[in-house]
Scaffold this motif. Structure first.
Motif, PDB file in Angstrom:
ATOM      1  N   ALA A   1      10.390   2.029  -4.472  1.00 62.10           N
ATOM      2  CA  ALA A   1       9.335   0.848  -4.026  1.00 62.10           C
ATOM      3  C   ALA A   1      11.028   0.613  -2.674  1.00 62.10           C
ATOM      4  CB  ALA A   1       9.228   0.024  -4.595  1.00 62.10           C
ATOM      5  N   ALA A   2      11.813   0.154  -3.258  1.00 62.57           N
ATOM      6  CA  ALA A   2      13.112  -0.691  -1.966  1.00 62.57           C
ATOM      7  C   ALA A   2      13.112   0.849  -1.239  1.00 62.57           C
ATOM      8  CB  ALA A   2      14.428  -0.992  -2.737  1.00 62.57           C
ATOM      9  N   SER A   3      13.293   1.402  -1.428  1.00 64.40           N
ATOM     10  CA  SER A   3      13.739   2.475  -0.332  1.00 64.40           C
ATOM     11  C   SER A   3      12.626   2.701   0.521  1.00 64.40           C
ATOM     12  CB  SER A   3      13.985   4.387  -0.934  1.00 64.40           C
ATOM     13  OG  SER A   3      14.886   4.083  -1.573  1.00 64.40           O
TER      14      SER A   3
ATOM     15  N   ILE B   1       4.064  -2.068   3.153  1.00 58.51           N
ATOM     16  CA  ILE B   1       5.366  -2.994   2.189  1.00 58.51           C
ATOM     17  C   ILE B   1       4.570  -3.591   1.015  1.00 58.51           C
ATOM     18  CG2 ILE B   1       6.160  -5.297   2.993  1.00 58.51           C
ATOM     19  CD1 ILE B   1       6.871  -3.199   5.861  1.00 58.51           C
ATOM     20  N   ILE B   2       3.548  -4.112   1.826  1.00 57.37           N
ATOM     21  CA  ILE B   2       2.760  -4.875   0.367  1.00 57.37           C
ATOM     22  C   ILE B   2       2.089  -4.236  -0.866  1.00 57.37           C
ATOM     23  CG2 ILE B   2       0.121  -5.549  -0.455  1.00 57.37           C
ATOM     24  CD1 ILE B   2      -0.323  -5.862   2.762  1.00 57.37           C
TER      25      ILE B   2
ATOM     26  N   LEU C   1       7.709  -4.048  -6.524  1.00 61.30           N
ATOM     27  CA  LEU C   1       9.025  -4.931  -7.097  1.00 61.30           C
ATOM     28  C   LEU C   1       9.151  -6.504  -7.986  1.00 61.30           C
ATOM     29  CD1 LEU C   1      11.444  -3.596  -3.859  1.00 61.30           C
ATOM     30  CD2 LEU C   1      11.587  -3.039  -6.440  1.00 61.30           C
ATOM     31  N   LYS C   2       6.918  -7.061  -7.476  1.00 61.12           N
ATOM     32  CA  LYS C   2       7.028  -8.472  -8.397  1.00 61.12           C
ATOM     33  C   LYS C   2       7.766  -8.876  -9.935  1.00 61.12           C
ATOM     34  CE  LYS C   2       2.704  -9.947 -10.178  1.00 61.12           C
ATOM     35  NZ  LYS C   2       1.735 -10.097 -10.449  1.00 61.12           N
ATOM     36  N   MET C   3       8.036  -9.549  -9.950  1.00 62.95           N
ATOM     37  CA  MET C   3       8.646  -9.863 -10.978  1.00 62.95           C
ATOM     38  C   MET C   3       7.767  -9.668 -12.559  1.00 62.95           C
ATOM     39  SD  MET C   3      11.787 -10.458 -10.340  1.00 62.95           S
ATOM     40  CE  MET C   3      12.705 -11.548 -12.068  1.00 62.95           C
TER      41      MET C   3
END
Length: 167
Positions: A38-40, A81-82, A88-90
């Motif tokens: 996801a970060a990539s 992105i969404i 990545l949401k906690m």
């Protein structure tokens, strides 16, 4: 005779503990891989947005098709992105066992059997929880990949259209 049975039972539970712990670590590793993907994706979309912003003033204003293609690609990149941020949401992940409880149990009890039962139970319940979360997050990362591919596809169509127009 009773000592031999107790030792074999503890040995069996140690094997079970190791197998359950390995499965727990496998799901924890999957969680980290999903978050890394996801970060990539967010990084790639940011790079494409930066390049697009630098070239946007050079777009032929008479080319409505080019502007529409870029807007469609930006729409898919925003979806990427969404979806990636949703991954990545906690969230509350199971981290295995409660170390404080385990240490208190070690001090109070010389009985390895009960502690192994506790560890096996905690890791097993953590596996179930983390597996559910990984399955849920994999759907978001899959949607992010598909929208990213569509965004890149529309950028590619735009570039091909511009190249053919200028050729």
């Amino acid at each position: 005779m009773g000592k031999i049975n107790l030792d074999s039972e503890i040995s069996r539970k140690c094997c079970i503990h190791e197998a359950v712990k390995d499965m727990f670590n496998f799901h924890w590793s999957n969680k980290l891989n999903i978050e890394r993907k996801a970060a990539s994706l967010i990084g790639f979309v940011g790079l494409i947005f930066t390049i697009s912003a630098a070239t946007f003033p050079n777009i032929d204003q008479n080319s409505q098709r080019g502007i529409i293609l870029l807007l469609i690609s930006f729409f898919f990149f925003i979806l990427t992105i969404i979806a990636s941020l949703s991954v990545l949401k906690m969230r509350e992940w199971s981290e295995g066992y409660d170390l404080n409880y385990f240490m208190i149990g070690c001090e109070l009890s010389a009985e390895k059997d009960g502690l192994l039962d506790y560890l096996i139970h905690e890791y097993y319940s953590g596996i179930s929880k983390n597996m559910e979360l990984n399955t849920h997050l994999s759907k978001y990362i899959q949607a992010a990949y598909y929208s990213f591919i569509l965004g890149v596809l529309f950028v590619g169509i735009y570039i091909g259209d511009m190249l053919l127009k200028n050729w």
